[in-house]
Design an enzyme around this catalytic site. Sequence first.
Site, short mmCIF file in Angstrom:
data_model
loop_
_atom_site.label_atom_id
_atom_site.label_comp_id
_atom_site.label_asym_id
_atom_site.label_seq_id
_atom_site.Cartn_x
_atom_site.Cartn_y
_atom_site.Cartn_z
CG HIS A 169 -0.57 0.30 2.50
ND1 HIS A 169 -0.30 -0.66 3.43
CD2 HIS A 169 -0.35 1.48 3.11
CE1 HIS A 169 0.08 -0.10 4.56
NE2 HIS A 169 0.07 1.21 4.39
CG ASP A 187 0.31 -4.05 2.77
OD1 ASP A 187 0.88 -3.56 1.78
OD2 ASP A 187 -0.48 -3.41 3.49
CB SER A 216 2.70 1.69 6.48
OG SER A 216 1.43 1.33 6.89
N1 ARG Z 1 -4.70 0.40 7.42
C1 ARG Z 1 -3.38 0.42 6.86
C2 ARG Z 1 -2.80 1.84 6.97
O1 ARG Z 1 -3.30 2.64 7.67
C3 ARG Z 1 -3.39 -0.11 5.47
C4 ARG Z 1 -4.04 0.75 4.44
C5 ARG Z 1 -4.02 0.26 3.03
N2 ARG Z 1 -4.95 -0.81 2.76
C6 ARG Z 1 -6.23 -0.65 2.38
N3 ARG Z 1 -6.96 -1.72 2.21
N4 ARG Z 1 -6.78 0.51 2.15
O2 ARG Z 1 -2.16 2.40 6.16
N1 GLU Z 2 -1.22 1.27 7.63
C1 GLU Z 2 -0.62 2.33 8.37
C2 GLU Z 2 0.34 3.19 7.56
O1 GLU Z 2 0.18 3.37 6.39
C3 GLU Z 2 0.07 1.76 9.53
C4 GLU Z 2 -0.94 1.30 10.43
C5 GLU Z 2 -1.16 2.24 11.56
O2 GLU Z 2 -1.72 3.33 11.39
O3 GLU Z 2 -0.76 1.79 12.61
O4 GLU Z 2 1.24 3.79 8.08
#
Ligand code: ARG
Ligand code: GLU
Length: 706
Positions: A84, A220, A641
Amino acid sequence: MKRSILITLLVFFSFAVVKADEGMWLPSLIKERIGDMRNNGFKLTAKDLYDINSASLKDAIVHFGGGCTGELISPEGLLITNHHCGFGQIQSHSSIENDYLKDGFWAMSRDAELPNRGLTVRFLVRMDDITKKILSGVSNNMSETDRQEIIKVNSAKIIEEATKGNHFDARVEALYYGNQYFVFVYETFTDVRLVGAPPSSIGKFGGDTDNWMWPRHTGDFSLFRIYAGKDNKPAPYSKDNVPYKPKKYFSISTSGTNENDFTLVYGFPGRTQQYLHSEAVKYISDISNPHKIKLRSLRLDIQGEEMDASQEVRIKYASKNASVANAWKKWQGEAKGIIKMNTVNKKREFENRFSQWSSSKSAYSGVVDSLANIYKYMEPYSFVNDYHSEAINSNEIIRFAGSIQSAILRNSKMSPEVSARNIKELVERHFKDYHESIDKRSFKALLVQYEKNIPKDFQPEYFKSMLVKYGSTEKIVDHIFNTSAFASKESILSKIENGVSPDMFTNDSAMEFYLYFNDFFNKKIKPELDNFNTRLSLLYRSYMKGQMEYNKARSFYPDANSTLRITYGKVKGYSPSDAIYYKHYSTLEGIMEKDNPEIYDYDIPQKLRDVYKSKDYGRWEVNGTIPVCFVASNHTSGGNSGSPVLNADGNLIGINFDRVWEGTMSDIVYDPEICRNISLDIRYVLFIIDKIAGAGHLIEEMKLVQ
Ligand code: ARG
Ligand code: GLU
């Protein structure tokens, strides 16, 4: 008598001590924590983590693209981060014919690696406490403006010193609300090429359905390579550049982890607000998040419908949709977590005790009440601010008009030809991923909410007169799309064909909307907000200092601010609610359970099904399956991330990519019982590269250890 002292002490300590696993620590001060880390199983020294005289683990970590973390995993500049995090780059190389999002991408030789305009990675060269220097000349009784002015001048001097005679850049950052200052010196590389990415059906497996949740089965990750000039220094893209030779890269451990093992995450968390006043937290959980969630739900429904109906639209909106959905879901978990932990009341109790303690201390007395008072008056402005970004500037046609307007102004010193070329590029980029009917339908849905929820006094006169003129918000939007040059590529290109000038669009309906709303915001809302924020920062500075004095036994850590941090904890399952316990790891079996060709988020590649059937796992097999993800109690945030997840020996065991839904309030309040970061098991990465991508040559570059 004795008993009451004991109870007082107990109560005091339960608030005084940082809960186990909480905290995002500064690498240069990690020696203060190393004793605790070693008690918890860590085997390295503070110097192994951070050193400025010889290579240390910090030299293997980069701030990737400004918002994520990445780390070096080979002596030839190979870098791993999340899928991502590389999503925008993968998408920008994709088309219907070459759909790398859908099918994945693997460079089978160095010359097939794809350059990425605008992508940068930054290494931290060093960080230094410069509080004394920054505050030299500042006195307690000077005005806030004078103070800021001195800090600005001192910062500029410090940055100049730090970057004189080298190719580094530097930033001065305030920590603890300006009670401490650090300078951070960075080395930035701009030639960063895409090396590999699994198909989204692996890299984004579970999509937004599983996002922020456990159990999780997302592969990921994506791979990039840093290129440098022949002297190993940063150089703009050139085909003559060579792979960067890092000072340090991570060894990869293939032995995995067990529950309760020590684990450490080293990366760039973006923003946390651990020391917020109860009123601010209440606004977030009760008002701001619910409204923003509702506005985004409207957009997501529309995007979802249109993406389901067309593969072309699905590619175009893949990245936009993911980012709208991501915060939308996090806000829901966050609001729930804040409420479940009774955070507002607990903060109020603390504030009361603090007020009593500080009533005789002139530096802090009244601070808590003054904060509450400011939040009370600020709230309507914060609310308009939320709507301004989520319901007005979130409309693509409006944002596009705004970006053209700023580009024209920015370019006004350039020759007309250069300016026209720059602007054409903006136009191309906008329409490459644009679908009018999504934008138009969303605009209509959002503007209804704006009219309904924003009090008339806080709406621009322009908007009210448009309502009278056209009869409804829906008709305003129709009018804009029927008449604005920004609605179609042809119309905007034909307008700018013969050059651009600063006021050529002032009568355009979309531009007019943009200008009136932003003018209103900049004149009526922003100055008030700025004013409140200046007063808040002053108060928080003393509230923070006061808390540190009040709770002497507690080890404080500064809120995240996109600077490099270390956080450590244990690999651990958790119990999100009565009768449920989640194990600490997931496996390929779970992917097969979820696999469903009919559901977009769960439709895995046929190749993975085949490998599963034949059980051809080779050397990656563990207990008859493949481990996929694991959870641990590391205190992470957005920006972490892609961060390296290390074991007690400092070897790479995983890539951080998410947090669990029940623990997303950890940016505001951390609970060691249920806050968990989610990591990709590095052994799943190796398995995918080897068995699915057939890119074993990349594994050859890496250093695998037990
Ligand atoms: N929750 C994770 C973050 O905050 C992954 C985000 C990307 N994935 C998604 N399905 N949108 O970045
Ligand atoms: N998916 C998040 C990012 O892009 C990390 C997850 C979080 O916020 O802890 O940094």
